[in-house]
Design a protein around this motif. Structure first.
Motif, mmCIF file in Angstrom:
data_model
loop_
_atom_site.group_PDB
_atom_site.id
_atom_site.type_symbol
_atom_site.label_atom_id
_atom_site.label_comp_id
_atom_site.label_asym_id
_atom_site.label_seq_id
_atom_site.Cartn_x
_atom_site.Cartn_y
_atom_site.Cartn_z
ATOM 1 N N ILE A 211 -11.612 2.564 2.451
ATOM 2 C CA ILE A 211 -11.156 3.617 1.531
ATOM 3 C C ILE A 211 -11.776 3.365 0.159
ATOM 4 N N ALA A 212 -12.897 4.008 -0.110
ATOM 5 C CA ALA A 212 -13.643 3.767 -1.350
ATOM 6 C C ALA A 212 -13.188 4.734 -2.433
ATOM 7 N N CYS A 227 3.869 0.596 2.669
ATOM 8 C CA CYS A 227 3.461 1.039 1.341
ATOM 9 C C CYS A 227 2.623 2.299 1.472
ATOM 10 N N TYR A 228 2.779 3.201 0.519
ATOM 11 C CA TYR A 228 1.913 4.375 0.466
ATOM 12 C C TYR A 228 0.618 4.040 -0.258
ATOM 13 N N ILE A 229 -0.440 4.758 0.111
ATOM 14 C CA ILE A 229 -1.729 4.690 -0.575
ATOM 15 C C ILE A 229 -1.892 6.018 -1.310
ATOM 16 N N HIS A 230 -1.690 6.003 -2.626
ATOM 17 C CA HIS A 230 -1.739 7.217 -3.422
ATOM 18 C C HIS A 230 -3.100 7.372 -4.099
ATOM 19 N N ARG A 231 -3.636 8.576 -4.111
ATOM 20 C CA ARG A 231 -4.857 8.834 -4.875
ATOM 21 C C ARG A 231 -4.556 8.680 -6.361
ATOM 22 N N GLY A 232 -5.494 8.088 -7.098
ATOM 23 C CA GLY A 232 -5.246 7.711 -8.485
ATOM 24 C C GLY A 232 -4.967 8.862 -9.425
ATOM 25 N N THR A 233 -5.371 10.083 -9.065
ATOM 26 C CA THR A 233 -5.131 11.237 -9.924
ATOM 27 C C THR A 233 -3.963 12.088 -9.440
ATOM 28 N N GLY A 255 -2.671 7.735 2.767
ATOM 29 C CA GLY A 255 -2.128 7.146 3.990
ATOM 30 C C GLY A 255 -1.076 6.121 3.651
ATOM 31 N N HIS A 256 -0.806 5.238 4.605
ATOM 32 C CA HIS A 256 0.150 4.167 4.330
ATOM 33 C C HIS A 256 -0.254 2.902 5.076
ATOM 34 N N SER A 268 -4.879 11.858 4.960
ATOM 35 C CA SER A 268 -5.797 12.859 4.427
ATOM 36 C C SER A 268 -7.211 12.306 4.351
ATOM 37 N N THR A 269 -8.174 13.173 4.057
ATOM 38 C CA THR A 269 -9.560 12.740 3.947
ATOM 39 C C THR A 269 -9.751 11.904 2.690
#
Length: 414
Positions: A211-212, A227-233, A255-256, A268-269
């Protein structure tokens, strides 16, 4: 023998007995740290104090565990900025203070061993409420340098209160071919309910994934399960103290991460490792303001910022992006003076649309820029970044309407 500060004592007051550590006090109260970690104040005149145990003469320092490098593991750089994940309770004062270095974090969270090899670097050691744009620039340059030097992923330890601002700033400043993960904790390592270890382990899992993107990894529930992986924006802290305080807004998370297995499930993508070429665009215009409109508020704040050297203004309006009609001429004055004004909404979800009602159309005629579905704080950071790239107002408008780092979702009909 008389009790002194930091001694273990029993205090009886008004028929109730308390036990704990006697703390320093500058008031007329006796301050006692209870076994659960909380402090209470007791009226000195009603307190009967019994000494239970004298304080230790020396408070032992934590022993650092040497970090061992292992072959065939990815190389992760941990950049420490402070915050609760890098803090402990100072039992002499009862305060939570940032005093862990990055090496301390590894020693405090042995579960990180075996996931990667770590290079640790202290960028600064502050509480997140002291964050400022110049620190974002310094951090972005450090991240860029670590990736140039071969890091396969980056973990940034950060206080939770302003972590979303930093995540947004890095999202605009850095194009990354590797994962960049911001992580924090709501509760310090000294507390049994601390979330620091699980968050850090999940962050390491993402930092070694494909996940770059710049993302925030934090508890997804009040339990220690994922844990959730949230997009920084797209992320906001939505609760003052809950462990699952962070949520993705106007968009699902990337994702998580399952815990303790560290299995990643994407939703999501996302940009994958190697898709982007490393690039740094680290110029910011810090002289931007975020103004929240409230019912009946005068336009004095907008007038002040327009005339005090501010280069850009974001307004957090009501509903679809509205302010009082009295503000419309002031918006026109600002835009005529070359100051871009971006309209966002104080609603949590949804997007700005100033073409539905007369007030909104007047706001657009006055030159305001619709903030789409950006969070107000993200719009503020983006405006700082955009003004760091160009001062041309038409180009500013174009960039504010362009999704740079996933901060704007495709519009759907209302």
């Amino acid at each position: 023998m008389q009790a002194e500060e930091y001694d273990k004592v029993r205090i009886e007051s008004e028929g109730v007995s308390y036990e704990g550590t006697l703390m320093p006090s500058q008031t007329d109260k006796v301050v006692l740290k209870l076994k659960n970690g909380y402090n209470i104040g007791i009226k000195r005149e009603s307190a009967s104090i019994t000494l239970l145990e004298k304080k230790e003469e020396k408070i032992p320092k934590p022993v650092l565990i040497p970090v061992k490098k292992q072959k065939d593991l990815p190389s992760i750089s941990i950049l420490s900025t402070g915050g609760t994940i890098a803090s402990r309770i100072d039992y002499r004062t009862g305060a939570v203070t940032s005093q862990f270095s990055a090496e301390d974090i590894l020693s405090a969270i042995p579960q990180l061993e075996g996931i990667a090899n770590y290079n640790c670097r202290m960028i600064y050691n502050i509480l997140s409420e002291n964050m400022r744009p110049s620190y974002w620039v310094e951090l972005a340059r450090a991240v860029h340098e670590e990736i140039k030097n071969g890091a396969d992923g980056i973990i940034i330890t950060h206080g939770t209160d302003t972590m979303t601002y930093t995540a947004a700033a890095l999202s605009f400043m850095i194009k990354t071919p590797v994962p960049i993960v911001l992580v924090g904790s709501q509760r310090s390592a000294d507390r049994p309910s601390s979330d620091n270890a699980m968050n850090a382990v999940c962050a390491a899992a993402v930092a070694t994934s494909d996940i770059a993107e710049i993302c925030v990894v934090m508890h997804g529930s009040t339990s220690d399960d994922f844990c959730y992986i949230h997009r920084g924006t797209r992320v906001r802290k939505m609760h003052t103290s809950r462990r699952d305080a962070f949520q993705s807004i106007n968009s699902g998370p990337i994702g998580h991460v399952e815990y303790p297995s560290r299995e990643i499930k994407t939703i999501s993508t996302y940009a994958r490792q190697g898709e982007n070429k490393l690039a740094l665009h680290d110029k910011l215009e810090p002289k931007c303001a975020l103004i929240k409109y409230a019912a009946g508020a005068s336009g004095e704040s907008l007038l002040f910022h327009s005339g005090s050297g501010y280069k850009g203004i974001v307004i957090e309006g009501t509903g679809l992006g509205h302010v009082s009609t009295e503000w419309v001429p002031l918006i026109r004055n600002a835009t005529d003076a070359g100051i871009p004004v971006v309209m966002t909404s104080q609603c949590i979800n949804g997007r700005v649309c100033d073409r539905v009602y007369d007030t909104g159309r007047d706001i657009l005629k006055a030159g305001a820029i619709e903030g789409e579905d950006m969070l107000p704080e993200v719009a503020l950071v983006k405006l700082m970044w955009v003004l760091g790239q160009t001062s041309d107002l038409e180009k500013v408008r174009e960039l504010m309407h362009t999704s740079i780092a996933g901060e704007i979702m495709q519009s759907i009909s209302l």
